[in-house]
Design a protein around this motif. Structure first.
Motif, PDB file in Angstrom:
ATOM      1  N   VAL A 145     -34.701  46.501 -68.602  1.00  0.00           N
ATOM      2  CA  VAL A 145     -35.433  46.604 -69.875  1.00  0.00           C
ATOM      3  C   VAL A 145     -36.930  46.488 -69.603  1.00  0.00           C
ATOM      4  CG1 VAL A 145     -35.915  45.461 -72.070  1.00  0.00           C
ATOM      5  CG2 VAL A 145     -33.537  45.755 -71.314  1.00  0.00           C
ATOM      6  N   THR A 146     -37.291  45.508 -68.807  1.00  0.00           N
ATOM      7  CA  THR A 146     -38.706  45.278 -68.505  1.00  0.00           C
ATOM      8  C   THR A 146     -39.307  46.466 -67.745  1.00  0.00           C
ATOM      9  OG1 THR A 146     -38.353  42.888 -68.409  1.00  0.00           O
ATOM     10  CG2 THR A 146     -40.320  43.741 -67.311  1.00  0.00           C
ATOM     11  N   VAL A 147     -38.570  46.966 -66.730  1.00  0.00           N
ATOM     12  CA  VAL A 147     -39.066  48.080 -65.908  1.00  0.00           C
ATOM     13  C   VAL A 147     -39.227  49.339 -66.742  1.00  0.00           C
ATOM     14  CG1 VAL A 147     -38.503  49.594 -63.967  1.00  0.00           C
ATOM     15  CG2 VAL A 147     -38.121  47.131 -63.773  1.00  0.00           C
ATOM     16  N   TYR A 148     -38.234  49.644 -67.571  1.00  0.00           N
ATOM     17  CA  TYR A 148     -38.282  50.860 -68.384  1.00  0.00           C
ATOM     18  C   TYR A 148     -39.398  50.783 -69.423  1.00  0.00           C
ATOM     19  CZ  TYR A 148     -36.862  54.563 -71.620  1.00  0.00           C
ATOM     20  OH  TYR A 148     -36.850  55.674 -72.419  1.00  0.00           O
ATOM     21  N   ASP A 149     -39.492  49.659 -70.100  1.00  0.00           N
ATOM     22  CA  ASP A 149     -40.531  49.508 -71.124  1.00  0.00           C
ATOM     23  C   ASP A 149     -41.929  49.639 -70.524  1.00  0.00           C
ATOM     24  OD1 ASP A 149     -38.586  49.200 -73.009  1.00  0.00           O
ATOM     25  OD2 ASP A 149     -38.850  47.032 -73.262  1.00  0.00           O
ATOM     26  N   ALA A 150     -42.106  49.116 -69.319  1.00  0.00           N
ATOM     27  CA  ALA A 150     -43.408  49.226 -68.663  1.00  0.00           C
ATOM     28  C   ALA A 150     -43.733  50.676 -68.328  1.00  0.00           C
ATOM     29  CB  ALA A 150     -43.423  48.378 -67.399  1.00  0.00           C
ATOM     30  N   ASP A 151     -42.738  51.433 -67.906  1.00  0.00           N
ATOM     31  CA  ASP A 151     -42.961  52.843 -67.589  1.00  0.00           C
ATOM     32  C   ASP A 151     -43.305  53.629 -68.845  1.00  0.00           C
ATOM     33  OD1 ASP A 151     -43.157  55.159 -66.112  1.00  0.00           O
ATOM     34  OD2 ASP A 151     -41.037  55.279 -65.574  1.00  0.00           O
ATOM     35  N   VAL A 152     -42.606  53.331 -69.933  1.00  0.00           N
ATOM     36  CA  VAL A 152     -42.894  54.005 -71.197  1.00  0.00           C
ATOM     37  C   VAL A 152     -44.313  53.687 -71.644  1.00  0.00           C
ATOM     38  CG1 VAL A 152     -42.316  54.102 -73.652  1.00  0.00           C
ATOM     39  CG2 VAL A 152     -40.484  54.123 -71.927  1.00  0.00           C
ATOM     40  N   ALA A 153     -44.690  52.417 -71.554  1.00  0.00           N
ATOM     41  CA  ALA A 153     -46.028  52.007 -71.981  1.00  0.00           C
ATOM     42  C   ALA A 153     -47.111  52.684 -71.148  1.00  0.00           C
ATOM     43  CB  ALA A 153     -46.159  50.490 -71.883  1.00  0.00           C
ATOM     44  N   ALA A 154     -46.843  52.860 -69.858  1.00  0.00           N
ATOM     45  CA  ALA A 154     -47.856  53.430 -68.977  1.00  0.00           C
ATOM     46  C   ALA A 154     -47.896  54.954 -69.014  1.00  0.00           C
ATOM     47  CB  ALA A 154     -47.611  52.957 -67.548  1.00  0.00           C
ATOM     48  N   ASN A 155     -46.755  55.587 -69.193  1.00  0.00           N
ATOM     49  CA  ASN A 155     -46.687  57.034 -69.010  1.00  0.00           C
ATOM     50  C   ASN A 155     -46.073  57.804 -70.167  1.00  0.00           C
ATOM     51  OD1 ASN A 155     -47.611  56.976 -66.118  1.00  0.00           O
ATOM     52  ND2 ASN A 155     -45.710  55.784 -65.895  1.00  0.00           N
ATOM     53  N   GLY A 156     -45.560  57.118 -71.170  1.00  0.00           N
ATOM     54  CA  GLY A 156     -44.898  57.788 -72.273  1.00  0.00           C
ATOM     55  C   GLY A 156     -43.417  57.943 -72.001  1.00  0.00           C
ATOM     56  N   GLN A 157     -42.642  58.031 -73.079  1.00  0.00           N
ATOM     57  CA  GLN A 157     -41.190  58.049 -72.916  1.00  0.00           C
ATOM     58  C   GLN A 157     -40.703  59.302 -72.211  1.00  0.00           C
ATOM     59  OE1 GLN A 157     -38.900  57.567 -76.525  1.00  0.00           O
ATOM     60  NE2 GLN A 157     -37.079  56.978 -75.373  1.00  0.00           N
ATOM     61  N   ALA A 158     -41.315  60.461 -72.500  1.00  0.00           N
ATOM     62  CA  ALA A 158     -40.851  61.699 -71.873  1.00  0.00           C
ATOM     63  C   ALA A 158     -40.941  61.607 -70.352  1.00  0.00           C
ATOM     64  CB  ALA A 158     -41.660  62.885 -72.381  1.00  0.00           C
ATOM     65  N   ALA A 160     -41.193  58.723 -68.607  1.00  0.00           N
ATOM     66  CA  ALA A 160     -40.360  57.602 -68.153  1.00  0.00           C
ATOM     67  C   ALA A 160     -38.907  58.024 -67.993  1.00  0.00           C
ATOM     68  CB  ALA A 160     -40.478  56.445 -69.138  1.00  0.00           C
ATOM     69  N   ASP A 161     -38.438  58.916 -68.862  1.00  0.00           N
ATOM     70  CA  ASP A 161     -37.036  59.321 -68.795  1.00  0.00           C
ATOM     71  C   ASP A 161     -36.736  60.243 -67.607  1.00  0.00           C
ATOM     72  OD1 ASP A 161     -36.117  57.796 -70.875  1.00  0.00           O
ATOM     73  OD2 ASP A 161     -36.264  59.386 -72.383  1.00  0.00           O
ATOM     74  N   THR A 162     -37.761  60.676 -66.894  1.00  0.00           N
ATOM     75  CA  THR A 162     -37.531  61.454 -65.672  1.00  0.00           C
ATOM     76  C   THR A 162     -37.683  60.599 -64.418  1.00  0.00           C
ATOM     77  OG1 THR A 162     -39.859  62.118 -65.381  1.00  0.00           O
ATOM     78  CG2 THR A 162     -38.478  63.494 -66.804  1.00  0.00           C
ATOM     79  N   SER A 163     -38.133  59.347 -64.601  1.00  0.00           N
ATOM     80  CA  SER A 163     -38.416  58.518 -63.424  1.00  0.00           C
ATOM     81  C   SER A 163     -37.753  57.149 -63.449  1.00  0.00           C
ATOM     82  CB  SER A 163     -39.927  58.322 -63.271  1.00  0.00           C
ATOM     83  OG  SER A 163     -40.467  57.655 -64.409  1.00  0.00           O
ATOM     84  N   LYS A 219     -32.031  69.310 -57.390  1.00  0.00           N
ATOM     85  CA  LYS A 219     -30.934  69.005 -58.314  1.00  0.00           C
ATOM     86  C   LYS A 219     -31.411  68.257 -59.564  1.00  0.00           C
ATOM     87  CE  LYS A 219     -27.766  70.778 -55.659  1.00  0.00           C
ATOM     88  NZ  LYS A 219     -26.948  71.949 -56.074  1.00  0.00           N
ATOM     89  N   VAL A 220     -32.652  68.456 -59.945  1.00  0.00           N
ATOM     90  CA  VAL A 220     -33.187  67.759 -61.120  1.00  0.00           C
ATOM     91  C   VAL A 220     -32.388  68.127 -62.372  1.00  0.00           C
ATOM     92  CG1 VAL A 220     -35.224  67.476 -62.597  1.00  0.00           C
ATOM     93  CG2 VAL A 220     -35.484  67.622 -60.100  1.00  0.00           C
ATOM     94  N   ALA A 221     -31.987  69.384 -62.477  1.00  0.00           N
ATOM     95  CA  ALA A 221     -31.229  69.827 -63.652  1.00  0.00           C
ATOM     96  C   ALA A 221     -29.843  69.205 -63.698  1.00  0.00           C
ATOM     97  CB  ALA A 221     -31.119  71.346 -63.664  1.00  0.00           C
ATOM     98  N   ILE A 222     -29.347  68.703 -62.565  1.00  0.00           N
ATOM     99  CA  ILE A 222     -28.034  68.065 -62.508  1.00  0.00           C
ATOM    100  C   ILE A 222     -28.149  66.563 -62.747  1.00  0.00           C
ATOM    101  CG2 ILE A 222     -26.015  67.581 -61.079  1.00  0.00           C
ATOM    102  CD1 ILE A 222     -26.253  70.505 -61.816  1.00  0.00           C
ATOM    103  N   THR A 223     -29.073  65.921 -62.046  1.00  0.00           N
ATOM    104  CA  THR A 223     -29.179  64.458 -62.113  1.00  0.00           C
ATOM    105  C   THR A 223     -30.027  63.973 -63.279  1.00  0.00           C
ATOM    106  OG1 THR A 223     -31.149  64.360 -60.702  1.00  0.00           O
ATOM    107  CG2 THR A 223     -29.008  64.366 -59.601  1.00  0.00           C
ATOM    108  N   GLY A 224     -30.965  64.803 -63.723  1.00  0.00           N
ATOM    109  CA  GLY A 224     -31.853  64.387 -64.811  1.00  0.00           C
ATOM    110  C   GLY A 224     -33.073  63.608 -64.343  1.00  0.00           C
ATOM    111  N   TYR A 225     -33.209  63.456 -63.021  1.00  0.00           N
ATOM    112  CA  TYR A 225     -34.342  62.690 -62.491  1.00  0.00           C
ATOM    113  C   TYR A 225     -35.129  63.519 -61.487  1.00  0.00           C
ATOM    114  CZ  TYR A 225     -32.209  58.598 -64.621  1.00  0.00           C
ATOM    115  OH  TYR A 225     -31.686  57.714 -65.529  1.00  0.00           O
ATOM    116  N   ALA A 226     -36.441  63.267 -61.457  1.00  0.00           N
ATOM    117  CA  ALA A 226     -37.287  63.918 -60.473  1.00  0.00           C
ATOM    118  C   ALA A 226     -36.876  63.474 -59.066  1.00  0.00           C
ATOM    119  CB  ALA A 226     -38.755  63.569 -60.745  1.00  0.00           C
ATOM    120  N   TYR A 227     -37.296  64.245 -58.093  1.00  0.00           N
ATOM    121  CA  TYR A 227     -36.991  63.977 -56.687  1.00  0.00           C
ATOM    122  C   TYR A 227     -37.436  62.572 -56.306  1.00  0.00           C
ATOM    123  CZ  TYR A 227     -37.626  64.613 -51.569  1.00  0.00           C
ATOM    124  OH  TYR A 227     -37.612  64.496 -50.197  1.00  0.00           O
ATOM    125  N   GLU A 228     -36.515  61.803 -55.753  1.00  0.00           N
ATOM    126  CA  GLU A 228     -36.812  60.442 -55.296  1.00  0.00           C
ATOM    127  C   GLU A 228     -36.296  60.281 -53.861  1.00  0.00           C
ATOM    128  OE1 GLU A 228     -35.504  57.355 -57.919  1.00  0.00           O
ATOM    129  OE2 GLU A 228     -36.772  58.028 -59.581  1.00  0.00           O
TER     130      GLU A 228
END
Length: 264
Positions: A145-158, A160-163, A219-228
């Protein structure tokens, strides 16, 4: 010649007039018997070699894709993505241990994943002379919760939902995922990590220890996340080997699950 003498003389002169005591009639010569012809013994036919029968191929059991649950959060094969949240959403592993490797934040993983991490780090050091470190490993629901909220606050939800996974959908919550970086740090938690010696070695060798590069660049279209290139998920050597052998790079594709490009 007197009659008596004549009578006595006639048989001597003409034997066939005798009483049968004269010269015996030669016995009939039997016809020559046919010369027996030896019946040729049957010549055995040359022994024909037995037809060559190829040996039965060694039966290789098919990989059982149903051997472990994909839904049970305690399963090594649990598939967690944007459309497959953990159930229960607040799941916490019961066998977490401290992972004795260099780190930024003290890492915990499930015991089997921890042992595999130690082996992976040791092999990397032995084969390259360099070092790895853990950036992040197990994260509880509350921590996510803390990690996700911080990402949203810093970069926006759109963004954050890729990272960053929303709480309840993070692989880190399973205790089977670890973010790895170089030691000393170089391109930590950045796509350029994939071009480092550490990133290249992990991409080619992590499977030997049961890890999967979970979010490939293509495989971003499969996993929903940017390359990590730093995020590795423990799935066990059996599954990791099979996925490599079949050329499959995502759990969704291997198990025939829907792609998860976004949340429902």
């Amino acid at each position: 010649m007197g009659a008596g003498a004549l009578v006595a003389w006639i048989p001597a002169l003409v034997p066939e007039f005798g009483t049968g005591a004269g010269t015996p009639t030669p016995a009939a010569t039997p016809p020559p018997s046919a010369t027996p012809t030896a019946t040729p013994s049957a010549v055995p036919a040359p022994e024909q070699p037995a037809p060559s029968v190829p040996p039965d191929p060694i039966a290789v059991p098919l990989f059982d894709r149903a051997a472990r649950s994909l839904d049970d959060p305690a399963s090594l094969w649990v598939v967690v993505d944007k459309t497959r949240p953990l159930n229960p959403v607040g799941y916490a592993p019961t066998d977490l241990v401290d992972v004795p490797v260099p780190h930024v934040w003290s890492p915990q993983l499930r015991r089997e994943a921890s042992d595999a991490t130690v082996a992976l780090f040791a092999a990397f050091a032995a084969e390259t002379g360099l070092q790895l470190q853990s950036q992040s490993a197990y994260r509880s629901f509350a921590t996510q919760v803390t990690v996700y909220d911080a990402d949203v606050a810093a970069n926006g939800q759109a963004f954050a939902d890729t990272s960053t996974a929303r709480p309840g959908t993070s692989e880190h919550q399973t205790g089977l995922a670890i973010d790895i970086s170089a030691l000393p740090g170089n391109c930590s938690l950045d796509v350029c990590f994939g071009d480092t010696v550490q990133g290249q070695w992990l991409a080619g060798n992590a499977r030997r220890f049961g890890f999967l590069l979970r979010y490939p660049a293509d495989k971003v279209a499969i996993t929903g996340y940017a390359y990590e290139p730093w995020h590795f998920r423990y799935i066990g050597t059996e599954l990791a080997t099979e996925m490599h052998a079949t050329g499959t790079t995502t759990l969704e594709e291997f198990f025939g699950l829907p792609a998860a490009p976004g949340y429902r």
